[in-house]
Structure formats: C-alpha cells, structure tokens
Design an enzyme around this catalytic site. Structure first.
Site, PDB file in Angstrom:
ATOM      1  N   ASN A 111      37.409 -24.515 -28.164  1.00  0.00           N
ATOM      2  CA  ASN A 111      38.656 -24.511 -28.939  1.00  0.00           C
ATOM      3  C   ASN A 111      39.824 -25.034 -28.100  1.00  0.00           C
ATOM      4  OD1 ASN A 111      36.963 -23.259 -30.652  1.00  0.00           O
ATOM      5  ND2 ASN A 111      38.018 -21.273 -30.687  1.00  0.00           N
ATOM      6  N   HIS A 157      65.087 -55.991 -57.463  1.00  0.00           N
ATOM      7  CA  HIS A 157      64.206 -55.972 -58.648  1.00  0.00           C
ATOM      8  C   HIS A 157      63.319 -57.224 -58.720  1.00  0.00           C
ATOM      9  CE1 HIS A 157      66.983 -52.820 -60.229  1.00  0.00           C
ATOM     10  NE2 HIS A 157      67.899 -53.581 -59.660  1.00  0.00           N
ATOM     11  N   SER A 288      38.199 -70.027 -50.676  1.00  0.00           N
ATOM     12  CA  SER A 288      37.414 -69.530 -51.803  1.00  0.00           C
ATOM     13  C   SER A 288      36.050 -70.206 -51.778  1.00  0.00           C
ATOM     14  CB  SER A 288      38.139 -69.864 -53.114  1.00  0.00           C
ATOM     15  OG  SER A 288      37.229 -69.891 -54.190  1.00  0.00           O
ATOM     16  N   LYS A 294      41.866 -73.306 -52.376  1.00  0.00           N
ATOM     17  CA  LYS A 294      42.504 -72.016 -52.106  1.00  0.00           C
ATOM     18  C   LYS A 294      42.731 -71.742 -50.622  1.00  0.00           C
ATOM     19  CE  LYS A 294      43.494 -69.230 -54.762  1.00  0.00           C
ATOM     20  NZ  LYS A 294      42.700 -68.186 -55.382  1.00  0.00           N
ATOM     21  N   ASN A 296      43.859 -68.232 -49.159  1.00  0.00           N
ATOM     22  CA  ASN A 296      44.193 -66.879 -49.609  1.00  0.00           C
ATOM     23  C   ASN A 296      44.715 -65.997 -48.470  1.00  0.00           C
ATOM     24  OD1 ASN A 296      43.346 -67.443 -52.241  1.00  0.00           O
ATOM     25  ND2 ASN A 296      41.220 -66.974 -51.732  1.00  0.00           N
ATOM     26  N   GLU A 301      46.551 -58.965 -47.700  1.00  0.00           N
ATOM     27  CA  GLU A 301      46.074 -58.140 -48.822  1.00  0.00           C
ATOM     28  C   GLU A 301      45.302 -56.926 -48.323  1.00  0.00           C
ATOM     29  OE1 GLU A 301      45.319 -61.177 -52.449  1.00  0.00           O
ATOM     30  OE2 GLU A 301      44.161 -61.572 -50.670  1.00  0.00           O
ATOM     31  N   TYR A 328      41.617 -20.699 -34.719  1.00  0.00           N
ATOM     32  CA  TYR A 328      40.731 -21.835 -34.914  1.00  0.00           C
ATOM     33  C   TYR A 328      39.747 -21.579 -36.051  1.00  0.00           C
ATOM     34  CZ  TYR A 328      37.182 -25.392 -34.233  1.00  0.00           C
ATOM     35  OH  TYR A 328      36.311 -26.426 -34.447  1.00  0.00           O
ATOM     36  N   LYS A 336      39.462 -35.146 -37.003  1.00  0.00           N
ATOM     37  CA  LYS A 336      39.204 -36.269 -36.081  1.00  0.00           C
ATOM     38  C   LYS A 336      39.008 -37.599 -36.796  1.00  0.00           C
ATOM     39  CE  LYS A 336      38.904 -33.436 -32.675  1.00  0.00           C
ATOM     40  NZ  LYS A 336      38.963 -32.353 -33.723  1.00  0.00           N
TER      41      LYS A 336
HETATM   42  N1  ARG Z   1      33.584 -29.838 -32.627  1.00  0.00           N
HETATM   43  C1  ARG Z   1      34.568 -28.826 -32.671  1.00  0.00           C
HETATM   44  C2  ARG Z   1      35.887 -29.383 -33.245  1.00  0.00           C
HETATM   45  O1  ARG Z   1      36.073 -30.555 -33.261  1.00  0.00           O
HETATM   46  C3  ARG Z   1      34.807 -28.296 -31.311  1.00  0.00           C
HETATM   47  C4  ARG Z   1      35.257 -26.886 -31.288  1.00  0.00           C
HETATM   48  C5  ARG Z   1      34.142 -26.014 -31.682  1.00  0.00           C
HETATM   49  N2  ARG Z   1      34.499 -24.663 -31.599  1.00  0.00           N
HETATM   50  C6  ARG Z   1      33.791 -23.687 -32.189  1.00  0.00           C
HETATM   51  N3  ARG Z   1      34.228 -22.490 -32.054  1.00  0.00           N
HETATM   52  N4  ARG Z   1      32.739 -23.957 -32.904  1.00  0.00           N
HETATM   53  O2  ARG Z   1      36.724 -28.650 -33.705  1.00  0.00           O
END
Ligand code: ARG
Length: 464
Positions: A111, A157, A288, A294, A296, A301, A328, A336
């Site tokens: 954690n 506008h 294209s 074309k 593009n 985009e 946690y 992530k």
């Molecule tokens: N893979 C976990 C995360 O990204 C790491 C921490 C895991 N901690 C736990 N108490 N399972 O959060």
C-alpha cells in the site's frame, strides 16, 4: 503462477481465473523504476534501524541496482505470471540472493509502495509533459512571427466576426497552453514523496531512519522531485487512501486535451477547401484508398477523438474513488490504466502536434479573399461613428441597414456613392469607408490590448 507476497493463512490455492483477474503486472510494470527506488530506500532504512546488517543491506542494494540497470538498458521484461510489479521485483531479488531476499519486504506494505510509485510516475511524466508543452509554445510563437504581417477573419458562432492578426490568433492558443503549463508547474511544485505509512497505521521503523535513508538516496544522484518538501508521512491513513494527486494530474491533462482538441478542430476547419486558409504539412495527413485527391487530417481527427478517452479516464478514477471507505481498497489498483493511458496519449499528441505546427503554411490568397468580405468591418464602422459622437444604438442600426442594403442589392459598400452612403449616416463617405474597411485599420484601431508578445524565454526546459 509465480510466488506471492502472501499466503500463510490460506489453506486453499487461489482460484486461477480470479488470480488472473486481480493481477496488475501487465500494466504496473511501468512504475518498475520507482518501485526499485522504494526498495533501495527501504533497505537503507532497515539498515539504519539495525534490522539489516551492513553486508545484507549492501547485497540487497546491489541486487536491486542490477535490476535497475536492466530497466535502464531496456532489458527488463516483466514476468507476467507475477501478481504485480512489487511481487515481481521481490521474486527477482530472491532468484539472485536466495534466503536473504526474504528480508527485503520487512515491515513494509505494498500500500505504501504503490502510492510512492504512482506519485513518482506523475512527477516524472509531468516534467516530460511540461518540456513538450515548452516546445509547442515556442513553435506557436515562431509560427505567429513567421506570418506576423497576416490578418485573419476571426469567428464567433463559426460566423465571420471581426478581423484579427494571425499572431493574435496563434497567441490565443499560446495563452491556453501556457496556463496548462502553469497548472502542471503548480502540480510539480507541490508534489512530494512519502514513505513509511506501513499498510495504513505507520511503521515501527523510526521516521529518522526513513529520513536518513531518503536523504542518502536523493544524494546518490538519482532523479529527485526538486520541489519535494517532505519525505516522511504526514498522515499514513491519508497517504495510502488518497489518489487525489492522480485525479489532479488527469484533470490537468483533460483541460490540456480540451485545448488541443479546439486547436485540432480549427486546423481541420481552416484546411478545408471551404475555408482554405491553412495548408497542413503532408507528413501529418493520410490519403484515401479510393479517392485519389484526398489529403485527410487524420492526426487532428484522432486527437479530437481521443478527448473521449481522456475525459473518460478522469471520470473513471473519480468514480472509482467515490465513496470508498478509508483507507486502502483494492478498487484503487484501477487508477493505473487510466493514468498511464492519458499520460501516454497526451505525450504522443504533444510530440506530433509540435511538428505539425512547425510545418503549417498559410494560404495568403484565400485569406485575402475572405478579408475582402465587407461585413468583417461592420463593427469598425459602428465604432468609428460612435467616436464622432453618434449614439451607439443609432450607429449600430445605421450600419446594420447599410449592410443589409448592400446584401439585397448585391453591391459593394466600397463602390457606393457618398450620396447613397449619407442616407444611412451623414458622417459616412467613400473616404472614410476606404480608411476603415481594411484589416490594418481594424486591427490598429483596437487600443485596449497589451502588446502582442508571447515569450517563451523565461521557461526552463525540462527533460524526462
Ligand atoms: N497492485 C496493488 C495496487 O495497485 C498493489 C497494492 C496491493 N495491496 C494490497 N493490500 N493488496 O493497488
């Protein structure tokens, strides 16, 4: 399934599908460098505390440094059987050192590691994004200066409104992106790294040991968050429970993306046959498969389209964090992928758009044709009359009628006789129409504005 960092209290093997489901190694390997930093600092704190002797600490540090070198040399391949990057590093150290490796995770929690890693990731990528923004600011400045004698119809506008100078137009994007740079700078300035939360309640390793270990680590010429104020935990519960730094980072990226999408949209529009003001550099366009003519604007985009993903990533983390009980929770692992996704997309976009801005050319003939549109100067005519003492609403109505008259009769105001003009307002004559209805006058008559200088010189370029 590779070795895990837990298991003693379990009698049954973990369900294979569930194990696959909960793994994060396939994305959190991206913070491998920072996870090794955490381990090096932790080993040093354990040595300070007397939980590792000098020789043990040296062996662990050297094994970790070897893995770090592999990463830097591009040789590191995550073992996708591991649960996460923390476990993978542990298993590698075990392979190198055998039993001694068991001491690496002494009194430590993932954690604490995971938040340390993510903070360092945001810091380093934030630095890189700032440096990319710097290049764009310089390129916008250069583009504006290259065409500093050019005027452009300005729009509200998406209807022709008033004439502006091209450098003021590029300056608008400069100002938006400069604020993005400043937002990122403020984020970087307040970013700090913390260590020693334990799982949530703190650690029996004294904070002095962590401070000493961090000091040693930062002095050992490794990249350091320059503005870090504090290296030990203020509040361990907050530290392991909070991801507002991720949300703030994603918010900064979302605002930046919104600005880029507007620039993309303008560039797409202005490079159509209908507008024809801009000629996009070919290297950033595609053709294209059927229509041979074309060219593009696919990059622009895709950039515009990516806005959905970037906003989605922010909303995803905000929603994941909503209502989570302290501290946690495993839900938080799901920050992530959105974090990495937005960062990587923005970095690609910024790199590419910098080149596109550099190669952008103006089609002065088409711009001139647009600037010949007399309606673009209607507001200047009103303002001229007002400065001669005509009440504003009277001037507004008079010019409105004049424009409508010319439109209905399909004639040019510039070609009307003085007698005809005076029917709309006694001050109007061909002499002042000619003076007022041109881009130079329109732009020069604006006295409320600061000088058109957009400087990039005070920004210190930063690298990743
Ligand atoms: N893979 C976990 C995360 O990204 C790491 C921490 C895991 N901690 C736990 N108490 N399972 O959060």
């Amino acid at each position: 399934m590779a070795d895990k960092l837990w298991g003693g209290r379990f009698k049954k093997e973990v369900n294979k599908d569930f194990f696959e489901f909960q793994k994060s190694i396939h994305y959190d390997y991206k913070v491998v460098e920072y996870d090794i930093y955490h381990s090096i600092i932790h080993v040093s704190a354990l040595e300070e505390t007397g939980l590792l002797n000098k020789d043990e600490a040296a062996k662990l540090t050297s094994a970790l440094s070897d893995i770090f070198s592999e990463v830097r040399e591009g040789k590191f391949k995550p073992n996708l059987d591991s649960e996460d990057i923390h476990t993978d590093i542990q298993n590698r150290v075990t392979k190198k050192l055998g039993a001694l490796a068991q001491k690496l995770h002494t009194l430590r929690s993932r954690n604490d590691q995971v938040v340390f890693d993510a903070k360092w990731y945001c810091y380093r990528e934030g630095l890189y994004i700032s440096s990319l923004l710097n290049v764009i600011l310089a390129n916008l400045n250069h583009l504006g200066n290259t065409y500093r004698d050019v005027f452009l119809p300005g729009y509200t506008h998406t209807q022709r409104a008033q004439v502006v100078s091209f450098i003021r137009y590029t300056g608008a994007f400069f100002c938006m992106l400069e604020r993005d740079f400043e937002r990122m700078d403020a984020f970087l300035k307040k970013s700090s790294i913390y260590i020693g939360s334990g799982a949530l309640a703190g650690s029996t390793i004294p904070k002095e040991a962590y401070s000493e270990a961090l000091k040693k680590f930062l002095e050992s010429s490794r990249p350091e968050p320059k503005h870090s104020k504090s290296y030990t935990v203020k509040n361990p519960l907050d530290n392991v429970a909070s991801r507002d730094f991720v949300i703030e980072f994603l918010s900064i990226l979302s605002i930046l993306q919104m600005h880029l999408s507007r620039m993309a949209e303008d560039f797409i529009l202005y490079s159509t046959k209908e507008f024809g003001f801009f000629d996009l550099p070919e290297e950033y366009c595609t053709g294209s498969s059927l229509m041979p003519h074309k060219k593009n604007p696919d990059f622009l985009e895709l950039l515009r389209g990516n806005t959905g993903k970037i906003y989605g990533n922010l909303i995803s983390v905000l929603t994941t964090m909503k209502g989570l009980p302290l501290t946690y929770n495993r839900d938080m692992q799901l920050d992530k992928e959105p974090l990495f996704s937005s960062t990587e997309v923005l970095e690609q976009e910024l790199k590419i758009i910098a080149g596109l801005i550099k190669g952008l050319k103006l089609n002065k003939n088409r711009i001139q044709q647009a600037l010949d549109d007399e309606e673009l100067y209607a507001t200047e005519l009103v303002e001229f009359l007002v400065h001669l003492g005509v009440p504003f609403s009277q001037a507004h109505t008079a010019v409105g009628k004049l424009i409508r008259f010319a439109e209905d009769k399909k004639i040019k105001i510039r070609e009307m006789s003085d007698k005809e003009l005076r029917k709309f307002d006694q001050h109007l004559s061909q002499l002042n129409i000619k003076k007022i209805m041109n881009p130079e006058y329109a732009v020069a008559s604006k006295k409320s504005l600061p000088a058109q200088k957009y400087s990039t010189s005070k920004r210190s370029p930063r690298s990743k």
